[in-house]
Design a protein around this motif. Structure first.
Motif, PDB file in Angstrom:
ATOM      1  N   GLN A 119       0.812  -1.225   0.000  1.00 47.03           N
ATOM      2  CA  GLN A 119       0.000   0.000   0.000  1.00 47.03           C
ATOM      3  C   GLN A 119       0.843   1.272   0.000  1.00 47.03           C
ATOM      4  N   THR A 120       2.142   1.162  -0.302  1.00 45.09           N
ATOM      5  CA  THR A 120       2.972   2.361  -0.406  1.00 45.09           C
ATOM      6  C   THR A 120       3.654   2.370  -1.770  1.00 45.09           C
ATOM      7  N   GLY A 121       4.197   3.509  -2.120  1.00 46.42           N
ATOM      8  CA  GLY A 121       4.852   3.662  -3.401  1.00 46.42           C
ATOM      9  C   GLY A 121       6.333   3.342  -3.356  1.00 46.42           C
ATOM     10  N   LEU A 122       6.965   3.661  -4.460  1.00 44.31           N
ATOM     11  CA  LEU A 122       8.402   3.467  -4.640  1.00 44.31           C
ATOM     12  C   LEU A 122       8.925   4.743  -5.277  1.00 44.31           C
ATOM     13  N   PHE A 123      10.089   5.213  -4.834  1.00 44.25           N
ATOM     14  CA  PHE A 123      10.628   6.445  -5.410  1.00 44.25           C
ATOM     15  C   PHE A 123      12.139   6.415  -5.437  1.00 44.25           C
ATOM     16  N   LEU A 124      12.689   7.336  -6.203  1.00 44.30           N
ATOM     17  CA  LEU A 124      14.127   7.538  -6.252  1.00 44.30           C
ATOM     18  C   LEU A 124      14.401   8.967  -6.658  1.00 44.30           C
ATOM     19  N   TRP A 125      15.641   9.369  -6.485  1.00 44.36           N
ATOM     20  CA  TRP A 125      16.102  10.678  -6.940  1.00 44.36           C
ATOM     21  C   TRP A 125      17.036  10.465  -8.111  1.00 44.36           C
ATOM     22  N   CYS A 126      16.911  11.311  -9.125  1.00 46.01           N
ATOM     23  CA  CYS A 126      17.739  11.213 -10.326  1.00 46.01           C
ATOM     24  C   CYS A 126      18.237  12.609 -10.679  1.00 46.01           C
ATOM     25  N   TYR A 127      19.529  12.717 -10.959  1.00 44.75           N
ATOM     26  CA  TYR A 127      20.054  14.014 -11.381  1.00 44.75           C
ATOM     27  C   TYR A 127      19.278  14.505 -12.604  1.00 44.75           C
ATOM     28  N   SER A 128      18.897  15.752 -12.578  1.00 44.93           N
ATOM     29  CA  SER A 128      18.105  16.329 -13.671  1.00 44.93           C
ATOM     30  C   SER A 128      18.827  16.219 -15.007  1.00 44.93           C
ATOM     31  N   ASP A 129      20.146  16.329 -14.992  1.00 39.89           N
ATOM     32  CA  ASP A 129      20.927  16.252 -16.226  1.00 39.89           C
ATOM     33  C   ASP A 129      21.179  14.827 -16.705  1.00 39.89           C
ATOM     34  N   ASN A 130      20.736  13.841 -15.968  1.00 41.41           N
ATOM     35  CA  ASN A 130      20.914  12.450 -16.372  1.00 41.41           C
ATOM     36  C   ASN A 130      19.713  12.036 -17.225  1.00 41.41           C
ATOM     37  N   LEU A 131      19.703  12.551 -18.431  1.00 37.65           N
ATOM     38  CA  LEU A 131      18.550  12.347 -19.316  1.00 37.65           C
ATOM     39  C   LEU A 131      18.327  10.883 -19.670  1.00 37.65           C
ATOM     40  N   ALA A 132      19.401  10.120 -19.812  1.00 33.60           N
ATOM     41  CA  ALA A 132      19.246   8.696 -20.141  1.00 33.60           C
ATOM     42  C   ALA A 132      18.505   7.969 -19.019  1.00 33.60           C
ATOM     43  N   ALA A 133      18.895   8.211 -17.777  1.00 35.04           N
ATOM     44  CA  ALA A 133      18.223   7.552 -16.650  1.00 35.04           C
ATOM     45  C   ALA A 133      16.777   8.024 -16.534  1.00 35.04           C
ATOM     46  N   ARG A 134      16.551   9.314 -16.708  1.00 35.12           N
ATOM     47  CA  ARG A 134      15.180   9.818 -16.622  1.00 35.12           C
ATOM     48  C   ARG A 134      14.302   9.164 -17.682  1.00 35.12           C
ATOM     49  N   GLY A 135      14.829   8.976 -18.872  1.00 36.95           N
ATOM     50  CA  GLY A 135      14.083   8.291 -19.921  1.00 36.95           C
ATOM     51  C   GLY A 135      13.818   6.835 -19.574  1.00 36.95           C
TER      52      GLY A 135
END
Length: 173
Positions: A119-135
């Motif tokens: 019943q809870t989510g999952l999250f992470l932090w990603c550097y804004s400039d890490n476009l490959a990871a964000r994609g």
């Protein structure tokens, strides 16, 4: 692919994988002097501490193929009352990129989070400039929900994005 839980003896291995991953993925993000030298000692100290004195709810999973390490993830179950379980690290060695390893590690973390913190989510932090990871995360249903400027281990403050899965089960499909 085989998966196993890390032990304190794995600190040098995890630190080395972390260094290899950051030197490639963050070459355009982090201080080049840090990536060229100081990173090894800093990452070894970090992983030694984390493995010898784990945070509550911490699990570190190492992925191996034919006995060779290929990547790892560090997850902190129930880390945040609002956002749920934190994927604190997710790294694939350069040779493993594009093989589905990141997807498999993320799914392992999601399954563990669902079992321990339903019943809870999952999250992470990603550097804004890490476009490959964000994609990568977006293609797996992650939603960018928040921005934050984070002090990094290289001494810089860098913008990050919180990426969130309200239902981690999406990562199991």
């Amino acid at each position: 692919m085989d998966f196993r839980d890390a032990s304190p003896a794995d600190a040098p291995l995890i630190a080395a994988m972390h260094v290899d991953s950051w030197r490639i993925a963050y070459a355009h993000i982090m201080d080049p002097a840090y990536l060229a030298g100081g990173i090894e000692a800093e990452r070894l100290a970090t992983w030694t501490q984390r493995l010898e004195h784990p945070a509550p709810g911490q699990r570190i999973i190492i992925a191996e193929r034919d006995g060779q390490p290929m990547g790892f993830t560090c997850i902190i179950g129930g880390a945040d009352d609002r956002w749920g379980t934190l994927v604190d690290n997710l790294h694939a060695l350069p040779a493993a990129r594009g093989t589905g390893l990141g997807t498999a590690l993320l799914a392992r973390g999601a399954q563990w989070a669902i079992e321990g913190w339903p019943q809870t989510g999952l999250f992470l932090w990603c550097y804004s400039d890490n476009l490959a990871a964000r994609g990568f995360y977006a293609s797996r249903g992650g939603v960018e929900v928040e921005d934050w400027d984070k002090p990094g281990p290289d001494g810089r403050t860098l913008p990050e994005k919180r990426i969130y899965w309200a239902d981690p089960a999406i990562l199991l499909r």
